[in-house]
Write an enzyme that holds these catalytic residues in place. Structure first.
Site, PDB file in Angstrom:
ATOM      1  N   CYS A   1       0.656  -1.285   0.107  1.00  0.00           N
ATOM      2  CA  CYS A   1      -0.018  -0.067   0.187  1.00  0.00           C
ATOM      3  C   CYS A   1       0.700   1.241  -0.098  1.00  0.00           C
ATOM      4  O   CYS A   1       1.506   1.493  -0.956  1.00  0.00           O
ATOM      5  CB  CYS A   1      -1.038  -0.201   1.002  1.00  0.00           C
ATOM      6  SG  CYS A   1      -2.372   1.125   0.953  1.00  0.00           S
TER       7      CYS A   1
ATOM      8  N   HIS B   1      -3.468  -5.527   1.039  1.00  0.00           N
ATOM      9  CA  HIS B   1      -2.669  -5.802   2.214  1.00  0.00           C
ATOM     10  C   HIS B   1      -2.820  -7.219   2.586  1.00  0.00           C
ATOM     11  O   HIS B   1      -3.416  -7.739   3.335  1.00  0.00           O
ATOM     12  CB  HIS B   1      -3.607  -5.038   3.284  1.00  0.00           C
ATOM     13  CG  HIS B   1      -3.330  -3.536   3.308  1.00  0.00           C
ATOM     14  ND1 HIS B   1      -2.270  -2.784   3.955  1.00  0.00           N
ATOM     15  CD2 HIS B   1      -4.007  -2.573   2.773  1.00  0.00           C
ATOM     16  CE1 HIS B   1      -2.492  -1.690   3.844  1.00  0.00           C
ATOM     17  NE2 HIS B   1      -3.530  -1.359   2.985  1.00  0.00           N
TER      18      HIS B   1
ATOM     19  N   GLU C   1      -1.084  -8.555   4.749  1.00  0.00           N
ATOM     20  CA  GLU C   1      -0.825  -8.849   6.489  1.00  0.00           C
ATOM     21  C   GLU C   1      -2.160  -8.726   6.966  1.00  0.00           C
ATOM     22  O   GLU C   1      -2.469  -9.238   8.099  1.00  0.00           O
ATOM     23  CB  GLU C   1      -0.106  -7.928   6.778  1.00  0.00           C
ATOM     24  CG  GLU C   1      -0.400  -6.362   7.021  1.00  0.00           C
ATOM     25  CD  GLU C   1      -0.843  -5.420   5.697  1.00  0.00           C
ATOM     26  OE1 GLU C   1      -0.464  -6.093   4.724  1.00  0.00           O
ATOM     27  OE2 GLU C   1      -1.054  -4.308   5.971  1.00  0.00           O
TER      28      GLU C   1
END
Lengths: 80, 238
Positions: free
Chosen positions: B86, B203, B205
């Site tokens: 990002c 994302h 994560e």
């Protein structure tokens, strides 16, 4: 001295802000608008000195940092 | 493996990345403040998401001048693995470590939702463990995620297989409707020519545990770990 820098999106790059502002202007009844480009204006106050040296320095700053040459063009003007 | 996770003023996905590396993957993670001039000796670096420097001027534009970025440049040039997520992707593009730029979403909306990614090249340290034909369900959360590069650059990237992921439908169809931001060619993530630096807007994560609705993001980190483990013996000095 003062530097005036105008940064605008390159013509080939999509400018959704410009398009949205254009739509709003048309909603207001402003006809005949062919395109709107939304950019940035920077004013940099400089100590008096060699105008050409300042231009060279700021030109590099515009190219490396103040604009992104992948997506933007810039115009640099220096006023005494 | 030891991951270094960079931390800029207004990074906000740094802790999530640390959590995934330490508690989901069971590896070690070290946070590196942006004023540091050394990365230590990490096996990989993550440039996390957020709004570094308030997104002033352009997203990612100011972070490139943080002292840690000089170290990151050297690390990347020496072949170290770097993943930008990002805002981290935006920073890597602004720093010139990745081609192209990220501009305002075509809709002008901040988009925060699950998207699907088709992996275009599995020949990279970031995609080598992604099963063929598997679409990845990973969320995005961004206002400036529309990838742009001029046509000759895109053509060169396609030729060198630098486009790693494109937004797709759940079935893997790359269509404009599947893109949250209007990116050129639905591009969601790319790598550099030497394939050791990659960035993506979604994302991973935030999609590494079942409780979060998807574990697909873990495949990216597992790819990096697998690649490092396979490379390690060859690189180890006696």
């Amino acid at each position: 001295m003062k530097a005036k820098i105008i940064v605008t999106p390159k013509k080939a790059v999509l400018d959704p802000q410009g398009k949205t502002v254009q739509n709003a202007l048309e909603q207001m009844g402003h006809l005949g608008i062919q395109a709107v480009h939304v950019g940035k204006y920077l004013e940099i106050e400089l100590a008096d000195g060699d105008k050409e040296a300042a231009r060279k320095q700021l030109d590099e700053a515009c190219h490396r940092f103040l604009s992104n040459p992948v997506i933007e063009d810039y115009q640099l003007e220096i006023e005494s | 493996m030891n991951f270094a996770i960079l931390q800029f003023p207004a990074s906000n996905c740094d802790q999530d990345a640390v959590h995934v590396v330490r508690h989901v993957l069971g590896h070690s993670a070290q946070m590196i403040w942006h004023k540091e001039s050394s990365l230590g000796e990490p096996d990989a670096v993550i440039v996390p998401g957020g709004f570094s420097y308030g997104d002033y001027l352009r997203t990612g534009a100011i972070a490139q001048f943080s002292p840690v970025m000089q170290a990151l440049r050297g690390y990347a040039e020496a072949g170290g693995l770097v993943l930008g997520i990002c805002n981290g992707f935006q920073i890597l593009c602004e720093a010139g470590l990745l081609p192209g730029a990220l501009i305002r979403n075509r809709s002008l909306q901040f988009r925060c939702e699950q998207v699907f990614l088709k992996t275009i090249s599995r020949d990279s340290p970031f995609t080598c463990k992604v099963p063929a034909d598997k679409t990845l369900k990973i969320p995005v959360a961004h206002g400036d995620g529309c990838y742009y590069a001029d046509a000759p650059t895109i053509a060169r990237m396609e030729e060198k297989q630098q486009i790693l992921w494109r937004y797709s439908t759940e079935q893997g169809e790359v269509s404009g409707m599947a893109s949250p931001n209007g990116s050129v060619g639905n591009i969601a993530g790319v790598c550099n020519e030497s394939r050791n630096v990659a960035g993506l807007m979604p994302h991973p994560e935030r999609a590494s545990e079942a409780i979060l609705g998807s574990e697909d993001g873990r495949l990216l980190f597992e790819s990096m770990i697998d690649w490092l483990q396979r490379r390690k013996p060859a690189c180890a000095t006696p």
